[in-house]
Design a protein around this motif. Structure first.
Motif, PDB file in Angstrom:
ATOM      1  N   THR A   1       0.831  -1.208   0.000  1.00 23.64           N
ATOM      2  CA  THR A   1       0.000   0.000   0.000  1.00 23.64           C
ATOM      3  C   THR A   1       0.863   1.253   0.000  1.00 23.64           C
ATOM      4  N   ALA A   2       1.914   1.259   0.789  1.00 27.48           N
ATOM      5  CA  ALA A   2       2.801   2.426   0.872  1.00 27.48           C
ATOM      6  C   ALA A   2       3.457   2.712  -0.474  1.00 27.48           C
ATOM      7  N   ALA A   3       3.823   1.680  -1.209  1.00 23.36           N
ATOM      8  CA  ALA A   3       4.464   1.869  -2.514  1.00 23.36           C
ATOM      9  C   ALA A   3       3.531   2.567  -3.493  1.00 23.36           C
ATOM     10  N   HIS A   4       2.267   2.234  -3.438  1.00 19.15           N
ATOM     11  CA  HIS A   4       1.296   2.881  -4.319  1.00 19.15           C
ATOM     12  C   HIS A   4       1.088   4.344  -3.954  1.00 19.15           C
ATOM     13  N   ASN A   5       1.242   4.663  -2.693  1.00 23.02           N
ATOM     14  CA  ASN A   5       0.976   6.006  -2.185  1.00 23.02           C
ATOM     15  C   ASN A   5       2.272   6.624  -1.667  1.00 23.02           C
ATOM     16  N   PHE A   6       3.292   6.590  -2.502  1.00 19.44           N
ATOM     17  CA  PHE A   6       4.651   6.932  -2.102  1.00 19.44           C
ATOM     18  C   PHE A   6       4.858   8.392  -1.726  1.00 19.44           C
ATOM     19  N   LYS A   7       3.999   9.284  -2.158  1.00 16.63           N
ATOM     20  CA  LYS A   7       4.199  10.701  -1.843  1.00 16.63           C
ATOM     21  C   LYS A   7       3.703  11.085  -0.454  1.00 16.63           C
ATOM     22  N   TYR A   8       3.059  10.173   0.225  1.00 18.53           N
ATOM     23  CA  TYR A   8       2.569  10.445   1.571  1.00 18.53           C
ATOM     24  C   TYR A   8       3.634  10.077   2.593  1.00 18.53           C
ATOM     25  N   ASN A   9       3.598  10.745   3.742  1.00 21.53           N
ATOM     26  CA  ASN A   9       4.544  10.409   4.799  1.00 21.53           C
ATOM     27  C   ASN A   9       4.137   9.084   5.455  1.00 21.53           C
ATOM     28  N   PHE A  10       5.005   8.574   6.313  1.00 19.58           N
ATOM     29  CA  PHE A  10       4.779   7.266   6.920  1.00 19.58           C
ATOM     30  C   PHE A  10       3.439   7.196   7.656  1.00 19.58           C
ATOM     31  N   ARG A  11       3.131   8.189   8.464  1.00 15.74           N
ATOM     32  CA  ARG A  11       1.883   8.165   9.231  1.00 15.74           C
ATOM     33  C   ARG A  11       0.669   8.114   8.303  1.00 15.74           C
ATOM     34  N   ASP A  12       0.704   8.912   7.222  1.00 14.43           N
ATOM     35  CA  ASP A  12      -0.405   8.887   6.270  1.00 14.43           C
ATOM     36  C   ASP A  12      -0.492   7.533   5.569  1.00 14.43           C
ATOM     37  N   GLN A  13       0.662   6.973   5.188  1.00 15.85           N
ATOM     38  CA  GLN A  13       0.661   5.651   4.557  1.00 15.85           C
ATOM     39  C   GLN A  13       0.088   4.604   5.500  1.00 15.85           C
ATOM     40  N   LEU A  14       0.436   4.726   6.762  1.00 20.20           N
ATOM     41  CA  LEU A  14      -0.072   3.800   7.772  1.00 20.20           C
ATOM     42  C   LEU A  14      -1.600   3.900   7.884  1.00 20.20           C
ATOM     43  N   LEU A  15      -2.114   5.118   7.891  1.00 21.17           N
ATOM     44  CA  LEU A  15      -3.561   5.307   7.994  1.00 21.17           C
ATOM     45  C   LEU A  15      -4.293   4.905   6.712  1.00 21.17           C
ATOM     46  N   ILE A  16      -3.668   5.127   5.568  1.00 23.75           N
ATOM     47  CA  ILE A  16      -4.262   4.656   4.308  1.00 23.75           C
ATOM     48  C   ILE A  16      -4.355   3.133   4.341  1.00 23.75           C
ATOM     49  N   TYR A  17      -3.273   2.483   4.742  1.00 24.40           N
ATOM     50  CA  TYR A  17      -3.261   1.024   4.838  1.00 24.40           C
ATOM     51  C   TYR A  17      -4.316   0.521   5.830  1.00 24.40           C
ATOM     52  N   ALA A  18      -4.441   1.200   6.959  1.00 21.27           N
ATOM     53  CA  ALA A  18      -5.385   0.772   7.995  1.00 21.27           C
ATOM     54  C   ALA A  18      -6.829   0.856   7.518  1.00 21.27           C
TER      55      ALA A  18
END
Length: 186
Positions: free
Chosen positions: A32-49
């Motif tokens: 999920t983080a790879a697809h949304n690479f422009k977001y910071n870690f916390r945002d990637q974590l919340l997108i994944y969640a």
């Protein structure tokens, strides 16, 4: 709103613990983080969640600007924003939760086989020579939607406006790399 904010903060903490529990969870997060690479870690974590299968997230204004509209009834992905008064929420939507009445699509960036050599060279220029390239997973012939190279923990290289960018780094000499088609949401 305070309860929603608290629940999102709690969700971030729980997911951080969950993805660090084992490598399988971490690999799923990295996809999920790879697809949304422009977001910071916390945002990637919340997108994944909130939407683990998200491939391209952006705020509603972005989608509307590019002729796409958020589907009725869709719940946004809540992200935390730091302010001088604490946190507040903002919402993004995955491309799968949008539609276009005119059939407009947003191209998603992808790695193409003809760029494998130049991208490998760009990586070596930034990180040094790789001793053994036989199991170099970055350059399998798949699109970035499969994110096999992220799962191996390797950085990604993108060419954007003539500059190759490695995840978090910029090459001194631009080389041809994976192409960023259009504008990437996020």
């Amino acid at each position: 709103m305070a309860k929603k904010l608290e629940s999102i903060i709690q969700l971030a903490a729980e997911k951080a613990h969950e993805i660090s529990a084992n490598s399988g969870n971490y690999m799923a997060f990295l996809t999920t983080a790879a697809h949304n690479f422009k977001y910071n870690f916390r945002d990637q974590l919340l997108i994944y969640a909130q939407k683990p299968d998200a491939t391209a997230c952006a705020e509603i204004e972005f989608w509307n600007k590019y002729g796409r509209w958020v589907n009725r009834g869709t719940t946004g992905i809540a992200l935390l924003v730091d302010t001088d008064r604490g946190y507040k929420l903002r919402h993004v939507f995955d491309m799968s939760d949008t539609n276009s009445r005119e059939g407009r699509t947003i191209p998603i960036w992808q790695m193409k086989p003809q760029y494998e050599g130049p991208v490998a060279e760009a990586l070596e220029n930034s990180y040094g020579e790789f001793a053994d390239k036989s199991d170099f997973p970055v350059f399998s012939k798949v699109s970035l939607s499969n994110v096999s190279f992220y799962q191996a923990g390797s950085p990604v290289a993108l060419q954007n406006h003539g500059q190759v960018q490695l995840y978090g780094h910029q090459c001194a000499e631009p080389q041809q790399g994976a192409v960023l088609h259009g504008e990437k949401p996020g």
